[in-house]
Design a protein around this motif. Structure first.
Motif, short mmCIF file in Angstrom:
data_model
loop_
_atom_site.label_atom_id
_atom_site.label_comp_id
_atom_site.label_asym_id
_atom_site.label_seq_id
_atom_site.Cartn_x
_atom_site.Cartn_y
_atom_site.Cartn_z
N SER A 76 -2.02 -7.86 0.28
CA SER A 76 -0.90 -7.23 -0.44
C SER A 76 -1.09 -5.72 -0.51
O SER A 76 -0.12 -4.95 -0.37
N PHE A 77 -2.32 -5.29 -0.73
CA PHE A 77 -2.65 -3.85 -0.73
C PHE A 77 -2.15 -3.19 0.56
O PHE A 77 -1.44 -2.18 0.54
N ALA A 78 -2.50 -3.80 1.70
CA ALA A 78 -2.12 -3.22 2.99
C ALA A 78 -0.62 -3.31 3.22
O ALA A 78 0.02 -2.35 3.68
N THR A 79 -0.05 -4.46 2.91
CA THR A 79 1.38 -4.66 3.14
C THR A 79 2.23 -3.71 2.31
O THR A 79 3.20 -3.12 2.80
N HIS A 80 1.85 -3.52 1.05
CA HIS A 80 2.64 -2.64 0.17
C HIS A 80 2.50 -1.18 0.60
O HIS A 80 3.46 -0.41 0.50
N LEU A 81 1.32 -0.79 1.09
CA LEU A 81 1.16 0.58 1.59
C LEU A 81 2.04 0.81 2.81
O LEU A 81 2.71 1.85 2.92
N LEU A 82 2.04 -0.14 3.73
CA LEU A 82 2.84 0.02 4.95
C LEU A 82 4.32 0.07 4.62
O LEU A 82 5.07 0.87 5.16
N ALA A 83 4.74 -0.80 3.70
CA ALA A 83 6.15 -0.83 3.32
C ALA A 83 6.58 0.46 2.64
O ALA A 83 7.76 0.81 2.66
N ALA A 108 1.48 -9.00 -7.87
CA ALA A 108 0.15 -8.38 -7.80
C ALA A 108 -0.17 -7.68 -9.12
O ALA A 108 -1.31 -7.76 -9.62
N ARG A 109 0.81 -6.99 -9.70
CA ARG A 109 0.59 -6.34 -10.99
C ARG A 109 0.34 -7.36 -12.10
O ARG A 109 -0.46 -7.12 -13.01
#
Length: 303
Positions: free
Chosen positions: A254-261, A123-124
């Motif tokens: 990815s935004f949501a998944t990375h926040l949850l993780a 993502a980066r």
């Protein structure tokens, strides 16, 4: 006539008269062979057309349950049932065999496939280097700002493209954007400093900085077309060797998944994404069990 002989006639009809693709004929044949094999065990003997006509909805449901026990996913069970419906319609037209029971059986529910999340590094990579696709410095700045916003704030592509210059100007005194989502519902989303900086870089090169102008412009000076934005990322992922699931919507996922993780709670992610139902967020932000276990151990009082 045996049911298996009717199955053979049906497959021949599909191939010769309907000109169905070979893969379709093969898939239907496999599904129907499995169904007739189940009936042979279920009824205690090889079925004929009279046995098919006497079927109850419970018999067909028992077959679907057996498929589920064999770990066949809902989408595959729905395909098998579709093959059975086609076979029964053929029997009605060609052999005057009416099998009403199938109309009482609903298709297995399937959930729409969700995009796979990118890794944090992937993502980066997109947000830092997607500008490499273009030669024009203005287009480079536009693309970096656009995709940084999708990943940094979890926007839908239509929400980002709906922004105007006035929204970017407002970020100079605010830390958030007001976006219009599905059903014309508005929500406030925070914007990270790095994303605000990328938007400011684009705004400095924006050819039309009137407040009511679209924030993201295409080559002809009109609001950027979603298909163009998708093509930009498609081109970049091939240049950078990123996976095929690197799409604009995958950045939101990815935004949501990375926040949850990282330990964010589902309720907050629901608000950020603009989901009406928490159950949608639970499916949308699926992460691996290891990450969830790490969050549980970190946050639970007895962890």
């Amino acid at each position: 006539m045996t049911a298996d002989a009717a199955r053979t006639g049906f497959l021949t009809w599909m191939e010769q008269e309907r000109h169905a693709a070979a893969n379709t004929v093969e898939a239907y044949g496999h599904a129907l062979a499995g169904f007739l094999g189940f009936l042979t065990r279920h009824l205690g003997g090889e079925p004929d057309l009279a046995a098919l006509a006497a079927l109850r909805a419970a018999d067909i449901r028992a077959w679907l349950a057996a498929l589920a026990n064999d770990k066949l996913v809902a989408a595959s069970r729905a395909q098998h049932l579709s093959a059975l419906r086609g076979f029964f319609r053929y029997l009605t037209r060609r052999h005057n065999v009416e099998i009403a029971a199938v109309r009482l059986v609903s298709t297995a529910r399937t959930r729409p496939a969700l995009p796979r999340a990118l890794t944090i590094d992937q993502a980066r990579d997109v947000t830092d280097h997607v500008g490499d696709v273009a030669d024009d410095p203005a287009i480079q700045a536009r693309d970096i700002a656009f995709f940084s916003l999708l990943y940094g704030s979890g926007l839908r592509i239509a929400e980002a493209l709906g922004l105007d210059v006035r929204d970017a100007i407002a970020l100079r005194t605010s830390l958030s954007l007001t976006v219009i989502g599905k059903g014309s519902k508005t929500r406030i989303v925070p914007v990270l400093p790095a994303v605000r900086a990328a938007i400011e870089d684009w705004l400095a090169l924006h050819p039309d900085r009137q407040s009511d102008s679209p924030l993201f412009l295409g080559a002809r000076g009109k609001r950027l077309d979603p298909a163009v934005a998708q093509k930009v990322l498609r081109t970049y992922r091939r240049l950078a060797g990123l996976p095929e699931h690197a799409t604009p919507h995958a950045l939101r996922h990815s935004f949501a998944t990375h926040l949850l993780a990282s330990g964010s709670d589902l309720r907050s992610i629901q608000d950020l994404l603009g989901h009406a139902s928490l159950s949608t967020t639970q499916r949308y932000t699926a992460v691996d069990d290891t990450a969830l276990l790490a969050v549980w151990r970190k946050t639970h009082p007895r962890g």
